[in-house]
Each structure stands twice: as structure tokens, then as C-alpha cells.
Design an enzyme around this catalytic site. Structure first.
Site, mmCIF file in Angstrom:
data_model
loop_
_atom_site.group_PDB
_atom_site.id
_atom_site.type_symbol
_atom_site.label_atom_id
_atom_site.label_comp_id
_atom_site.label_asym_id
_atom_site.label_seq_id
_atom_site.Cartn_x
_atom_site.Cartn_y
_atom_site.Cartn_z
ATOM 1 N N ARG A 3 0.858 -1.186 0.000
ATOM 2 C CA ARG A 3 0.000 0.000 0.000
ATOM 3 C C ARG A 3 0.895 1.238 0.000
ATOM 4 O O ARG A 3 1.327 1.704 1.054
ATOM 5 C CB ARG A 3 -0.924 0.005 1.226
ATOM 6 C CG ARG A 3 -1.865 1.201 1.291
ATOM 7 C CD ARG A 3 -2.712 1.138 2.564
ATOM 8 N NE ARG A 3 -3.653 2.250 2.648
ATOM 9 C CZ ARG A 3 -3.358 3.449 3.158
ATOM 10 N NH1 ARG A 3 -2.132 3.694 3.636
ATOM 11 N NH2 ARG A 3 -4.260 4.408 3.191
ATOM 12 N N SER A 32 -12.810 -4.025 1.411
ATOM 13 C CA SER A 32 -13.071 -3.389 2.703
ATOM 14 C C SER A 32 -14.568 -3.226 2.921
ATOM 15 O O SER A 32 -15.330 -2.999 1.976
ATOM 16 C CB SER A 32 -12.412 -2.003 2.759
ATOM 17 O OG SER A 32 -11.013 -2.093 2.659
ATOM 18 N N LYS A 74 -4.500 6.548 8.085
ATOM 19 C CA LYS A 74 -5.449 6.941 7.043
ATOM 20 C C LYS A 74 -6.245 8.139 7.531
ATOM 21 O O LYS A 74 -7.251 7.991 8.225
ATOM 22 C CB LYS A 74 -6.382 5.777 6.703
ATOM 23 C CG LYS A 74 -5.684 4.570 6.119
ATOM 24 C CD LYS A 74 -6.668 3.469 5.810
ATOM 25 C CE LYS A 74 -7.613 3.858 4.699
ATOM 26 N NZ LYS A 74 -8.509 2.752 4.306
#
Length: 229
Positions: free
Chosen positions: A55, A129, A158
Site C-alpha cells: 500500500r 473493505s 489513514k
């Protein structure tokens, strides 16, 4: 259910997905505290990481060819260790690297051909998700192999993360009939992981608690011990 392409499953990984989700490390270069991401990943795998997601997001994240080359290096580390390699969101990159799977969030899912996503990644791991039972049911409809549920706890990784759901959202998904393998994500520490697992998760997805730890090997080991015996 095939976790990867048939060849990949034969040569690199013979476990099942619920076990692979146990210690799920999510990382890119911004999550390593300035250290070499490949070295951090090697140490984390030595500590017990069972699944890895590339990521590359956040301040200072690599772009273009540099991003691709980092992904290729981390893929090599995973291949050598027999750990499945997942790419976050970027379908093109997942295909270019011949990754073992792809993970997409709700925002990305909204922009994709949901009905074609499973077919496009046939034979590879598809993670989606979800933040509530309705999204979890939609993930099942889209052909997900596993669900990443959260956020479990507050997280700084995040900034645009949804409101904290807590382990209760996992229990709610299970009560709603969701039987897919499931990993909790968001601000999870070894101390907070027990409640996530008790709620019905098969594993925990971790960014900062491993990538940002002074000793990624020992940090991963602390999570791995939760599944010992």
C-alpha cells in the site's frame, strides 16, 4: 477456492486463507520510518507475518516507475518467504506484478466494474473493505475471498478513514450471516487484537504497529503469538 494462480499455489503457498489472514501486514515506504521497506518486510516476515499488502500511499509515497520497482522488490521478498503478496487498489499494478491478489476499498469499488472484478482476477485473492453489514454483503456479492473490516480503533495512518467501528462491527457482520474470512484493520495493537479476534475475526491487518515499530520482527512476533497453539 484457489488462493492464487494454480502454479503459484503449488510453488509458493499451500496454506488456507483464514490462516493467511492471521498476521496481515500492510505497508509502503511512508510506513517504515525512513528505513528500507524490503528490510522491514523481511524482518516482519521473520517475526511471523502471514500475508502482505503493498500500500504505497500517504505523504512522500513513490509514484510511477519508482513505485512499481519498489513493489517488485517487495514481491521478491514475499516470493522467497512463501508469503502471499497483495496490491492495494491499483488493478493495473497488480496485473503488471502478477500479484497474488488485490484489495479494494469502498471508494475504489464504487469506480470499478463490480461484476467484472472477480472475473478479472480469477484465481487470485480478492479482498474488499467493509464498514457495516450491508457493505459486507455487497463484498460477498462481488465475489470477495475475504473482507477487511474497520476501522477497529483510531488510526493516524489513514486521515480519511471512516469513523471508528470497534470490534463490535465484526460481531455484527458475523451475526448477519457473513462467513467469509475476515480481518480487522485500523489502529490495532497486540493488546487490542484479542478483542478483534474474540469478535469473530480470523486475523488482524496491521500497518503502524509493525512498520513503525523499532523492531518490526519482534512487533510481528507479538501478534503471531496470539495464534500460537
Amino acid at each position: 477456492m484457489a488462493l492464487m494462480t494454480e502454479k503459484a499455489a503449488d510453488e509458493r503457498y499451500a496454506g488456507n486463507l483464514r490462516e493467511a489472514l492471521n498476521v496481515y501486514f500492510v505497508m509502503g515506504s511512508p510506513n517504515c520510518g525512513g528505513r528500507n521497506p524490503a528490510a522491514v518486510l523481511r524482518a516482519a516476515i521473520e517475526g511471523g507475518v502471514t500475508l502482505f499488502q503493498f500500500r504505497e500511499k500517504g505523504p512522500g509515497a513513490l509514484q510511477g516507475q519508482e513505485r512499481t520497482e519498489l513493489g517488485r522488490k517487495l514481491l521478491g521478498v514475499c516470493r522467497q518467504a512463501g508469503v502471499p503478496f497483495i496490491v492495494n487498489d491499483d488493478l493495473r499494478l497488480a496485473e503488471e506484478l502478477e500479484a497474488d491478489g488485490i484489495h479494494v476499498g469502498q471508494e475504489d469499488l464504487a469506480q470499478l466494474d463490480r461484476t467484472g472484478l472477480r472475473q478479472r482476477f480469477k484465481g487470485r485473492i480478492l479482498g474488499i473493505s467493509a464498514h457495516n453489514p450491508a457493505e459486507a454483503r455487497e463484498a460477498v456479492r462481488c465475489g470477495a475471498d475475504y473482507i477487511g473490516a474497520g476501522p477497529m480503533y483510531a488510526t493516524a495512518t489513514k486521515p480519511d478513514a471512516r469513523a471508528v467501528q470497534g470490534p463490535g462491527i465484526i460481531a455484527a457482520m458475523r451475526a448477519d450471516g457473513i462467513t467469509l474470512p475476515l480481518a480487522g484493520i485500523g489502529g490495532i495493537t497486540p493488546e487490542g487484537a484479542a478483542a478483534v479476534l474474540a469478535a469473530g475475526a480470523d486475523g488482524v491487518a496491521v500497518i503502524s504497529a509493525i512498520g513503525g515499530a523499532g523492531d518490526p520482527r519482534e512487533a510481528a512476533r507479538r501478534f503471531s503469538r496470539l495464534f500460537a497453539g
